[in-house]
Write an enzyme that holds these catalytic residues in place. Structure first.
Site, PDB file in Angstrom:
ATOM      1  N   ASP A 212     -18.515  90.747  86.455  1.00 57.43           N
ATOM      2  CA  ASP A 212     -17.299  90.527  85.658  1.00 57.43           C
ATOM      3  C   ASP A 212     -17.229  91.599  84.575  1.00 57.43           C
ATOM      4  O   ASP A 212     -18.205  91.837  83.879  1.00 57.43           O
ATOM      5  CB  ASP A 212     -17.356  89.126  85.026  1.00 57.43           C
TER       6      ASP A 212
ATOM      7  N   HIS B 279     -14.725  91.801  82.108  1.00 57.94           N
ATOM      8  CA  HIS B 279     -13.821  91.462  81.000  1.00 57.94           C
ATOM      9  C   HIS B 279     -14.592  91.373  79.690  1.00 57.94           C
ATOM     10  O   HIS B 279     -15.633  90.739  79.640  1.00 57.94           O
ATOM     11  CB  HIS B 279     -13.115  90.148  81.309  1.00 57.94           C
TER      12      HIS B 279
ATOM     13  N   SER C 140     -17.095  84.794  88.949  1.00 56.63           N
ATOM     14  CA  SER C 140     -18.309  85.263  88.273  1.00 56.63           C
ATOM     15  C   SER C 140     -19.047  84.141  87.547  1.00 56.63           C
ATOM     16  O   SER C 140     -20.167  84.335  87.085  1.00 56.63           O
ATOM     17  CB  SER C 140     -17.957  86.366  87.272  1.00 56.63           C
TER      18      SER C 140
END
Lengths: 212, 508
Positions: A101, A103, A154
């Site tokens: 992931d 982000h 995730s």
């Protein structure tokens, strides 16, 4: 006077100014680096209070926190190390977005809020493998590992960090907290985390609670 | 660029409606009750039918008088410290409506008759709001004697706000009282004329009728150059054609007729080209202010006002809803947003619901928030090197240390207040935080804001001398009978209808 100039630099995000100020105060032995960090804590408290009263907004808080972090990392911490002193911290938190992931904003916001509240933050960035969290926590003597995840895909990697800790017999050494859009209190319970927070402000109060 | 204006009439259609309006004014005209006003019109070339009292307005008369209409003016608060400009490009927000009831959560129906204390609270709340710049006598004080209501309202205005005020031009006696009291407050008629404080309302009776009591009042407001809203409230399908083009033509004739009168009473008198027209509900016969057609009518009238280069007034935040439901929300915003996008220069009716018959201070502060949202929308998107920000995009995207994002950048701090509307009531918390803070809906948050405003309100100071003079004036007004007014205004009706309530001579 020194405190006022520092406050001004922090509020105006004058990173270079703040660093120079700290540097010369230490060189001239006017104020010890430990004392400077205390003053910074007081100023950040002021910034946090203004944010809570809705007088300033997120960028104001994050920008001030970034300014302070640069001064601590580049000037104050090295100075303290040379003097062989230890500085007090509210707690050390290893923070990152789990494997697969990328982000970062939510997690970074949690970092800024925690930092502004007096915690030491070790932000490992995004796509962090389980083992990296554990190695960093061991290295710096952290109390908390904070795991972020924005994708449903995730989320399971949060569980993996906990399992990895268990496998190494380290599970009880750390408080593990999780967060991110798809996560929930139920999810945290299910994977055996110590807590869950819905946003950055909640994360700060959760960690404060876990560490008392 | 700024958000695009919306239009419902093409250039040709505007011209067609203008021609039809002129034809209507010159061939049918307007029924005008007041003899002195008919005489004045006749002197300026209008053709009078003494039997029907219809007055035909030749196009030359209309065109001549339209030249005298100012396209901008300022409105001032009682002490002169606060003011704002109304012009053909402004977007101002105000109250207005005819609420005779007020939301009251302690009442089993959630609503009760409004009282003087409610009117005072409404004036105080408006005083404290950021975007709503004007209040009017709209929350009706049912506990005040009807014939002295305007005098009490003027007194409460100066005691409770720094913003301008508005009242109906209901008769020459009451209008003159308001002017006299305002003159006491501001230190003389000259000051009042130079810096207008009051917005008057002139509502023709559709179709094509100016009652005596309204022209009586208009003549006083025009004489003292207090801006007057000329605004028919025609209902498509009952007091105007069901066709929106027909309604707009008819009401344009009514509005232009009023504007011509104001200029004849006093050349240069400031006016608004107004509308509060809507449709008739075809199931109940009720007015439907919150309808989408109201927004279309308002948009058309905004264009016509621009065509004549006169500031416009139209309604927004209007709904037929009797509670705080989704209908209340979407009708409010649909009328408000479209009025703003249409380019209405003075958008009214903040704080009302139930076809403006009810008021809620909670809605008033929500409307202030919505006004902020709408203003932000109108500002559109600013495009220049700085707002595109290639440098900052590169800096953040290529930053090596973790934790780099736009939040902590000066570019964000410097631009956020211009780029983003930061709401005060709208909730954007995550569910946990929202729950922790009490799971409040926006009405609850709004009520807290109202309470906060009222608890911390500091009234303006007025001198003991002015206060004494105003009290003396109120006494004088209170001593008058309903019959006195009837005689003075030259009217013969035995009762007056206010927002559906018949007020008889012997009643309050």
């Amino acid at each position: 006077m020194f405190e006022e100039s520092m406050k001004k630099a922090i509020l105006e995000w004058d990173e270079d100014g703040l660093k120079k100020m700290c540097q010369s105060a230490i060189e001239n032995k006017e104020v010890s680096p430990v004392k400077i960090i205390k003053l910074i804590g007081k100023i950040m408290q002021f910034v946090g209070d203004r944010f809570e009263r809705e007088e300033i907004f997120l960028p104001d808080l994050v920008g001030s926190a970034n300014t302070v972090k640069a001064a601590i990392d580049e000037v104050l911490d090295p100075a303290i190390k040379i003097m062989g002193e230890e500085r007090k911290t509210r707690g050390k938190v290893v923070l990152g977005t789990v494997e697969s992931d990328v982000h970062s904003i939510g997690k970074d916001l949690v970092g800024s809020f925690l930092f502004a509240s007096g915690f030491d933050i070790y932000n490992l960035g995004v796509d962090v493998p389980a083992i990296k969290f554990i190695e960093k926590a061991e290295e710096v003597g952290a109390q908390v590992i904070a795991l972020s995840s924005l994708l449903t895909m995730s989320m399971d990697f949060q569980r993996q960090v906990i399992q990895e800790l268990k496998g190494r017999g380290l599970r009880n050494k750390y408080k593990v907290i999780v967060g991110g859009s798809p996560t929930s209190e139920e999810w945290a319970e299910k994977i055996g985390a110590d807590g869950w927070a819905d946003d950055a402000i909640e994360a700060v109060s959760l960690i404060k609670k876990l560490l008392t | 660029m700024k958000l695009n204006r919306i239009n419902v009439l093409s250039k040709d259609e505007l011209q067609t409606i203008h021609s039809a309006t002129m034809e209507l004014l010159s061939t049918v005209g307007i029924k005008i009750d007041a003899q002195d006003t008919r005489d004045l019109l006749e002197k300026h070339g209008a053709e009078i039918d003494p039997e029907t009292t219809f007055v035909k307005f030749p196009e030359t008369l209309v065109k001549e008088q339209l030249k005298k209409v100012p396209n901008s003016f300022k409105l001032h608060g009682p002490d002169g410290t606060f003011n704002f400009e109304v012009n053909t490009t402004s977007t101002q927000f105000a109250t207005i409506g005819t609420p005779v009831k007020i939301y009251d959560p302690n009442n089993k129906n959630n609503v009760r008759k409004s009282l003087l204390e409610d009117m005072i609270k409404q004036i105080r709340v408006v005083d404290s709001l950021e975007h709503i710049n004007n209040s009017h006598v709209d929350v009706w004080p049912n506990d005040v004697k009807y014939t002295a209501l305007h005098a009490h309202a003027m007194y409460q205005w100066v005691k409770n706000t720094r913003k301008p005020y508005g009242l109906g031009c209901y008769g020459k006696v009451a209008s003159q009282d308001m002017i006299n009291m305002a003159s006491i407050i501001v230190g003389g008629e000259k000051e009042l004329i130079n810096k207008p404080r009051l917005v008057g309302f002139f509502n023709p009776t559709s179709p094509l009728h100016f009652p005596q009591i309204m022209t009586n009042g208009l003549s006083v407001f025009a004489k003292y150059k207090q801006p007057t809203i000329i605004a028919p409230e025609a209902l498509a399908g009952s007091s105007a054609p069901v066709t929106l083009a027909g309604l707009i033509t008819q009401t344009s004739a009514e509005t232009l007729g009023g504007i011509v009168l104001a200029q004849l009473y006093n050349p240069g008198a400031p006016v608004f080209f107004g509308t509060v027209s809507c449709i008739t509900d075809m199931r109940t016969g009720n007015s439907a202010l919150g309808s989408i057609e109201t927004a279309l009518i308002t948009t058309g009238v905004a264009q016509i006002a621009r065509f004549y280069n006169i500031p416009s007034r139209g309604p927004g935040s209007i709904t037929e809803s009797k509670c705080f439901d989704l209908q209340n929300g979407f009708e409010r915003l649909q009328t408000l947003m479209l009025a703003a996008q249409a380019g209405i220069n003075y958008i009214t009716c903040a704080g009302t619901y139930e076809s403006t018959l009810a008021e809620a201070l909670e809605l008033l502060v929500i409307d202030d928030e919505l006004a902020g949202v709408v203003k932000r929308a109108l500002d559109g998107i600013t495009v220049n090197e700085n707002t595109i920000g290639l440098d900052i995009i590169e800096k953040v995207a290529t930053a090596e240390k973790p934790g780099a994002n736009f939040l902590g950048e000066k570019h964000t701090r410097d631009h956020m207040k211009n780029e983003l509307y930061i709401p005060k009531l709208i909730d954007r918390n995550r569910r946990t935080t929202w729950r922790k803070k009490g799971s409040k809906d926006i009405i609850t948050t709004a009520r807290e804001k109202v309470d906060h405003i009222l608890q911390n309100f500091k009234p303006p100071e007025i001198s003991a001398e002015i206060e004494a003079q105003l009290k003396e004036y109120i006494k004088k007004v209170e001593a008058r009978s309903f019959e006195y007014y009837k005689k003075a205004e030259g009217i013969s009706t035995s009762s007056i209808s206010i927002a559906g309530t018949e007020i008889k001579a012997d009643e309050k």
